[in-house]
Design a protein around this motif. Structure first.
Motif, short mmCIF file in Angstrom:
data_model
loop_
_atom_site.label_atom_id
_atom_site.label_comp_id
_atom_site.label_asym_id
_atom_site.label_seq_id
_atom_site.Cartn_x
_atom_site.Cartn_y
_atom_site.Cartn_z
N ASN A 21 0.83 -1.21 0.00
CA ASN A 21 0.00 0.00 0.00
C ASN A 21 0.86 1.26 0.00
O ASN A 21 0.55 2.24 -0.69
N ARG A 24 2.31 1.72 -3.45
CA ARG A 24 1.27 2.16 -4.38
C ARG A 24 0.99 3.65 -4.18
O ARG A 24 0.89 4.41 -5.14
N ALA A 94 0.55 5.90 4.88
CA ALA A 94 0.73 4.51 4.49
C ALA A 94 2.12 4.02 4.90
O ALA A 94 2.29 2.87 5.33
#
Length: 108
Positions: A21, A24, A94
């Motif tokens: 995550n 990304r 994140a």
């Protein structure tokens, strides 16, 4: 399988998901920043065309059209700045979650 091994495996899976995550989110941030840079470069190109057109006697209509488009590009870039700020915050969050997951898995 021992319960501690199961917990370790589960923690590793969560760590991997959190890192994916984070990667990304960072990729989306980099992509948005790159696109904003391209838009600003295009705006600069149009500005140069306007200045060059003024020296060479280009029609006023062309200069006005080029300037209007340049203004739209600059406005779009400004709107992208807000999106980039949000992506940056999301990327940082994140990454923090990924680091916490890593620390938890190492703590086991």
């Amino acid at each position: 399988m021992k319960p501690i091994e199961l917990l370790l495996r589960l923690a590793k899976i969560r760590e991997d998901q959190a890192m994916a995550n984070a990667r990304r989110a960072t990729g989306q941030l980099n992509q948005a920043e790159s696109f904003q840079k391209k838009v600003l470069d295009y705006a600069k190109d149009y500005e140069n065309q306007i200045l060059e057109g003024g020296k060479t006697g280009t029609t006023v209509a062309f200069i006005q059209d080029a300037n209007a488009f340049r203004e739209k590009l600059l406005l779009s870039s400004g709107e992208m700045s807000n999106k980039i700020k949000g992506l940056s915050t999301g990327s940082e969050q994140a990454f923090k979650v990924a680091m916490q997951a890593k620390m938890r898995s190492q703590g086991l």
